[in-house]
Design a protein around this motif. Structure first.
Motif, PDB file in Angstrom:
ATOM      1  N   ASP A 114      86.789   7.077  36.386  1.00  0.00           N
ATOM      2  CA  ASP A 114      87.326   5.770  36.028  1.00  0.00           C
ATOM      3  C   ASP A 114      87.528   4.967  37.307  1.00  0.00           C
ATOM      4  OD1 ASP A 114      89.370   4.662  33.429  1.00  0.00           O
ATOM      5  OD2 ASP A 114      89.286   3.654  35.366  1.00  0.00           O
ATOM      6  N   PRO A 115      87.144   3.703  37.324  1.00  0.00           N
ATOM      7  CA  PRO A 115      87.312   2.910  38.549  1.00  0.00           C
ATOM      8  C   PRO A 115      88.774   2.639  38.886  1.00  0.00           C
ATOM      9  CG  PRO A 115      86.606   1.527  36.725  1.00  0.00           C
ATOM     10  CD  PRO A 115      86.481   2.934  36.259  1.00  0.00           C
ATOM     11  N   ASN A 116      89.671   2.764  37.913  1.00  0.00           N
ATOM     12  CA  ASN A 116      91.080   2.534  38.171  1.00  0.00           C
ATOM     13  C   ASN A 116      91.697   3.760  38.839  1.00  0.00           C
ATOM     14  OD1 ASN A 116      91.009   0.000  36.904  1.00  0.00           O
ATOM     15  ND2 ASN A 116      91.286   0.949  34.903  1.00  0.00           N
ATOM     16  N   PRO A 117      92.441   3.562  39.921  1.00  0.00           N
ATOM     17  CA  PRO A 117      92.994   4.708  40.644  1.00  0.00           C
ATOM     18  C   PRO A 117      94.149   5.360  39.903  1.00  0.00           C
ATOM     19  CG  PRO A 117      93.832   2.684  41.582  1.00  0.00           C
ATOM     20  CD  PRO A 117      92.808   2.289  40.550  1.00  0.00           C
ATOM     21  N   ALA A 137      86.626   8.778  42.510  1.00  0.00           N
ATOM     22  CA  ALA A 137      85.211   8.688  42.889  1.00  0.00           C
ATOM     23  C   ALA A 137      84.975   9.232  44.291  1.00  0.00           C
ATOM     24  CB  ALA A 137      84.747   7.241  42.795  1.00  0.00           C
ATOM     25  N   ASN A 138      85.888   8.957  45.207  1.00  0.00           N
ATOM     26  CA  ASN A 138      85.735   9.405  46.596  1.00  0.00           C
ATOM     27  C   ASN A 138      86.596  10.615  46.932  1.00  0.00           C
ATOM     28  OD1 ASN A 138      83.935   7.251  47.453  1.00  0.00           O
ATOM     29  ND2 ASN A 138      85.699   5.889  47.221  1.00  0.00           N
ATOM     30  N   HIS A 181      94.140  11.966  52.637  1.00  0.00           N
ATOM     31  CA  HIS A 181      93.779  13.376  52.487  1.00  0.00           C
ATOM     32  C   HIS A 181      92.558  13.452  51.580  1.00  0.00           C
ATOM     33  CE1 HIS A 181      97.593  15.682  53.793  1.00  0.00           C
ATOM     34  NE2 HIS A 181      97.699  14.431  54.238  1.00  0.00           N
ATOM     35  N   HIS A 182      91.529  14.172  52.000  1.00  0.00           N
ATOM     36  CA  HIS A 182      90.354  14.369  51.150  1.00  0.00           C
ATOM     37  C   HIS A 182      90.552  15.649  50.344  1.00  0.00           C
ATOM     38  CE1 HIS A 182      86.207  15.466  50.025  1.00  0.00           C
ATOM     39  NE2 HIS A 182      86.044  14.155  49.938  1.00  0.00           N
ATOM     40  N   MET A 183      90.356  15.571  49.014  1.00  0.00           N
ATOM     41  CA  MET A 183      90.567  16.707  48.131  1.00  0.00           C
ATOM     42  C   MET A 183      89.272  17.474  47.885  1.00  0.00           C
ATOM     43  SD  MET A 183      93.835  16.630  47.267  1.00  0.00           S
ATOM     44  CE  MET A 183      94.054  16.211  49.017  1.00  0.00           C
ATOM     45  N   ASP A 184      89.353  18.812  47.933  1.00  0.00           N
ATOM     46  CA  ASP A 184      88.181  19.619  47.585  1.00  0.00           C
ATOM     47  C   ASP A 184      88.034  19.661  46.059  1.00  0.00           C
ATOM     48  OD1 ASP A 184      90.061  21.446  46.614  1.00  0.00           O
ATOM     49  OD2 ASP A 184      89.980  22.694  48.420  1.00  0.00           O
ATOM     50  N   ASP A 185      86.995  20.354  45.574  1.00  0.00           N
ATOM     51  CA  ASP A 185      86.714  20.370  44.137  1.00  0.00           C
ATOM     52  C   ASP A 185      87.898  20.893  43.326  1.00  0.00           C
ATOM     53  OD1 ASP A 185      84.238  19.382  44.658  1.00  0.00           O
ATOM     54  OD2 ASP A 185      83.159  21.265  44.345  1.00  0.00           O
TER      55      ASP A 185
END
Length: 225
Positions: A114-117, A137-138, A181-185
């Protein structure tokens, strides 16, 4: 976490303890991270119910609950929840006891592109306030501390997926400035509406056990905007 601790956390979260019991619980919460997190979980699960108008349960409810108590029927602790039947809290107590008797089942996560965060306002009783937003998405989470005191150690962010009770660490967070913070799968799959964020105050470097060791100072649910 024993059954007695779980009941204590639920009673404290709903304000059902006597003044002396509440004072003793508060002293313990300052040192018992897992109990603090359980209180936060109960507040999230039953907070809305606590503000609903009380409804007297049907006559068959209490015998059904009594049957669930099993071997503890004759114990002193088993009798404690029955005091909830007074003061207009009967229906709420019935819900609570049924939830305690049933083991939660975690459903497979569903991913929504969904484009909404996703956002959460993570707040505590002593003015702690942290804003969290997540871009699915990111797979990027932005953590913005508004008012956060880590004490002499570090603040650690946790997530409790919807339907689960075990917290998962998202790492130590900066108490002074925003950070990504980047989240893993695996962690990305937990980032869904209804999940709960919690912040605990830990020693430098964060908890070394995989569970909160210090007090939980703020909580907040994920919603989609």
């Amino acid at each position: 976490m024993t059954d007695e601790d779980d009941i204590l956390a639920a009673e404290y979260a709903l304000g059902l303890l006597s003044p002396d019991e509440a004072a003793a619980a508060e002293a313990r919460l300052q040192l018992d991270g897992p109990l603090s997190l359980r209180v936060a979980w109960w507040r999230d699960q039953l907070g809305t119910l606590a503000h609903e108008n009380a409804v007297e349960p049907a006559s068959h409810v209490w015998p059904a609950i009594a049957a669930r108590l099993g071997s503890n029927d004759n114990s002193t602790d088993a009798a404690r929840p029955w005091k909830w039947a007074t003061g207009g809290l009967g229906a709420l107590a019935a819900v609570l006891l049924v939830m305690l008797a049933m083991q939660p089942k975690t459903l497979p996560p569903v991913r929504f592109e969904d484009p909404n965060p996703l956002v959460a306002s993570v707040a505590g009783e002593q003015g702690t306030s942290v804003a969290v937003s997540y871009d699915q998405a990111n797979r990027m989470m932005l953590i913005t501390p508004v008012s956060l005191d880590a004490g002499e150690g570090d603040a650690e962010l946790w997530i409790i997926p919807a339907g689960a009770t075990k917290p998962v660490s998202l790492g130590v967070i900066d108490a002074k400035r925003p950070e990504h913070h980047h989240m893993d799968d695996a962690k990305s799959d937990m980032m869904l509406p209804g999940a709960t964020f919690a912040i605990s105050r830990e020693a430098k470097g964060g908890s070394s056990t995989g569970a909160p060791q210090g007090p939980v100072i703020a909580t907040g649910k994920i919603i989609r905007v």
